[in-house]
Design a protein around this motif. Structure first.
Motif, mmCIF file in Angstrom:
data_model
loop_
_atom_site.group_PDB
_atom_site.id
_atom_site.type_symbol
_atom_site.label_atom_id
_atom_site.label_comp_id
_atom_site.label_asym_id
_atom_site.label_seq_id
_atom_site.Cartn_x
_atom_site.Cartn_y
_atom_site.Cartn_z
ATOM 1 N N ASN A 1 0.676 -1.172 0.248
ATOM 2 C CA ASN A 1 -0.552 -0.122 0.019
ATOM 3 C C ASN A 1 0.798 1.466 0.092
ATOM 4 N N ALA A 2 0.399 2.351 -0.236
ATOM 5 C CA ALA A 2 1.106 3.805 -0.319
ATOM 6 C C ALA A 2 1.842 4.072 1.139
ATOM 7 N N ASP A 3 1.868 3.441 2.259
ATOM 8 C CA ASP A 3 2.689 2.930 3.296
ATOM 9 C C ASP A 3 3.446 2.943 3.412
ATOM 10 N N GLY A 4 3.660 1.978 1.756
ATOM 11 C CA GLY A 4 4.802 0.558 2.397
ATOM 12 C C GLY A 4 4.014 -0.708 2.899
ATOM 13 N N VAL A 5 3.334 -1.278 3.433
ATOM 14 C CA VAL A 5 2.894 -1.727 4.015
ATOM 15 C C VAL A 5 2.734 -3.465 3.426
ATOM 16 N N VAL A 6 3.372 -4.249 3.609
ATOM 17 C CA VAL A 6 3.091 -5.245 2.677
ATOM 18 C C VAL A 6 2.195 -6.568 2.990
ATOM 19 N N SER A 7 0.833 -6.917 2.201
ATOM 20 C CA SER A 7 0.506 -8.518 3.017
ATOM 21 C C SER A 7 0.161 -9.451 1.295
ATOM 22 N N LEU A 8 0.107 -10.424 1.714
ATOM 23 C CA LEU A 8 0.069 -11.278 1.101
ATOM 24 C C LEU A 8 -0.857 -12.559 1.375
ATOM 25 N N THR A 9 -1.690 -12.811 0.459
ATOM 26 C CA THR A 9 -3.176 -12.942 0.427
ATOM 27 C C THR A 9 -2.821 -14.559 -1.134
ATOM 28 N N ALA A 10 -4.221 -15.641 -0.255
ATOM 29 C CA ALA A 10 -4.464 -16.358 -1.655
ATOM 30 C C ALA A 10 -5.421 -16.149 -2.698
ATOM 31 N N ASP A 11 -5.900 -14.246 -2.583
ATOM 32 C CA ASP A 11 -6.839 -14.084 -3.281
ATOM 33 C C ASP A 11 -6.500 -14.256 -4.950
ATOM 34 N N THR A 12 -7.512 -14.861 -5.838
ATOM 35 C CA THR A 12 -6.627 -14.772 -7.230
ATOM 36 C C THR A 12 -7.796 -13.835 -7.629
ATOM 37 N N ASP A 13 -8.932 -12.730 -7.183
ATOM 38 C CA ASP A 13 -9.904 -13.154 -8.278
ATOM 39 C C ASP A 13 -9.038 -11.777 -9.743
#
Length: 512
Positions: A221-233
């Protein structure tokens, strides 16, 4: 339902008909100080209407000059961060966003008055990996969307003698082409462009930079926070959902393929549409109805029809008998192709147009040997385009009638349309229906038939008259097939959601 959720996010971001956006002349527009601050965040270039370069930045960018309009500002993005910062500014001030790369969208979806236009043409990273374990072919090509297919082909095919599924025109970029599905003369053996996508980098409507794969999504995101999900939509939606609809794509990674060991055959043969006493087109189309259905998947390419023309100084056209031409790109050697090509060569040879090197097979060891000499650059002007995705059962007497009646109407009104039918089917039909968001008409079709008429900018006052003259033909072609190809549609579609995506988007109808 997953596709409906993703689509609505995209429409909140792009869809000018669903919200009132801030315009440059309004008090809500960012101040000069805020724009200067924004400019300082960019690796690329910000162009404002007050800049001398703005005139150059808005001319020669959109191919269909019926839709030439001035955005409120232009960002020449040089990185995903530039795209992210542009989206964040647009969200902050409620400014409409438009995305343009090569400018080949013909119904104005890549520009908008007063928009923040993100021009992706400067993003040109390109790398070919011949030892990529993530690809089932063992090879891949990664390209940012500012590269055009001519450059990508020169690298993949010219330098390495490999194959990649891409656009027929060298001036088209991978962005909108791929997101609309992406057919090719190679598709009958290798699938659509969307079937060859391994990874996608994009920026979403809320400004997240995302890396998308078949197994999940990584977001920053804009703040540099990284997130990982299994979402493939989003990975699913971007492969067929259409350019600039769900997110701004910055980079694709595609499969690269080995060419056939026995090379390619190129074959083109044109016949006169008519002469002074006889319209040959009825017989030619009737013969094509059976012939095209019989072709094996090794045959890719086109059927190109140009209407006969009356001399018309107003449109700057001269008299012509018109033509119908087959232009095949055949996978493998000549032996298997011979029986099919012989049928063409034996069909009314007295109607053949005697161009040098045509109506005879040409054998090439490498795909690049003939591809490098194909220069379909297109041209700027006012254009009306319409298309239909034709199925096997579309090729019958009705097809002959619709084409000859349409060409006849054009002739009587001194218009000169050209229709290009791209062969699909073959490998394209082997991928599961839900493997991407392309509509069933493209997945199950035999031909994507696109017709168009162009006229000079000086005749802009005739726009509505010309388009109205072609509406019956347009509507008849759509009825003949199953939907339309997202990349080459008419600007007049009564039921575009179904025409583009068929039964994949019934859940969004109520949301619109």
């Amino acid at each position: 339902m997953r596709a409906a959720i993703v689509l609505l996010v995209g429409l909140a971001f792009i869809g000018g008909c669903f919200a009132k956006y801030c315009m440059p002349e309004q008090n809500c527009w960012p101040s000069s100080d805020r724009l200067a601050q924004f400019k300082g965040t960019l690796k690329g270039k910000l162009v404002l209407p007050t800049d001398a370069f703005f005139v150059n930045a808005t001319k020669g960018v959109i191919y269909n000059e019926r839709y030439t309009t001035n955005p409120g500002m232009i960002v020449y993005a040089n990185s995903p961060k530039d795209v992210q910062n542009s989206i964040l500014l647009a969200n902050e001030f409620n400014i409409r966003v438009s995305i343009v790369t090569s400018g080949h969208d013909f119904i104005g979806r890549n520009t908008a008055k007063g928009s923040l236009q993100i021009n992706m043409s400067q993003m040109q990273y390109l790398n070919v990996d011949l030892a990529d374990n993530s690809s089932d072919t063992g090879m891949s090509a990664t390209t940012e969307v500012g590269n055009l297919w001519g450059k990508i082909y020169a690298e993949v095919a010219g330098k390495y003698n490999k194959l990649i599924v891409g656009g027929s025109s060298e001036t088209v970029s991978p962005a909108g082409y791929t997101m609309g599905g992406g057919h090719s003369p190679l598709s009958r053996k290798l699938g659509l462009a969307v079937d060859n996508v391994l990874e996608i980098d994009a920026v979403t409507a809320n400004g997240d930079i995302v890396h998308l794969t078949p197994s999940g999504t990584t977001s920053v995101n804009a703040d540099g926070v990284v997130s990982l999900t299994a979402d493939t939509d989003l990975f699913w939606a971007l492969r067929g959902g259409g350019g600039s609809t769900f997110a701004v794509v910055t980079r694709f990674k595609y499969k690269v393929h080995e060419p056939p060991s026995d090379g390619f055959v190129q074959f083109s043969c044109a016949m006169y549409y008519a002469n002074e006493t006889h319209v040959h087109a009825y017989d030619i189309y009737n013969a094509l109805n059976d012939f095209l259905v019989s072709l094996p998947p090794e045959f890719g390419g086109y059927v190109i029809s140009t209407a006969p023309a009356q001399a018309n100084p107003t449109y700057n056209t001269s008299a012509s008998p018109g033509m119908i031409m087959v232009a095949f790109e055949i996978w493998g050697g000549l032996e298997k192709a011979k029986p099919y090509l012989q049928k063409v060569m034996d069909f009314h040879p007295e109607w053949h147009i005697k161009w040098p090197g045509t109506c005879q097979p040409n054998v090439y060891k490498k795909w690049w040997d003939y591809r490098q000499n194909i220069h379909d650059r297109g041209g700027f002007g006012r254009t009306y385009l319409w298309d239909s995705l034709l199925q096997v059962d579309s090729f019958n007497d009705n097809f002959t009638r619709v084409m000859t009646e349409g060409m006849g109407t054009a002739y009587l009104n001194k218009l000169v349309p050209t229709c290009t039918g791209t062969l699909i089917g073959g490998k394209v039909t082997e991928f599961p229906a839900d493997s991407s968001s392309v509509g069933p008409g493209l997945r199950n079709g035999l031909m994507a038939l696109s017709c168009g008429v162009s006229w000079p900018n000086s005749l802009s006052y005739l726009d509505n008259i010309i388009i109205s003259l072609l509406q019956k033909w347009n509507q008849e072609l759509v009825k003949l097939g199953q939907g339309v190809y997202y990349n080459e549609p008419s600007s007049v579609l009564a039921n575009w959601k179904v025409d583009y995506w068929g039964d994949k988007y019934p859940s969004v109808d109520k949301e619109f």
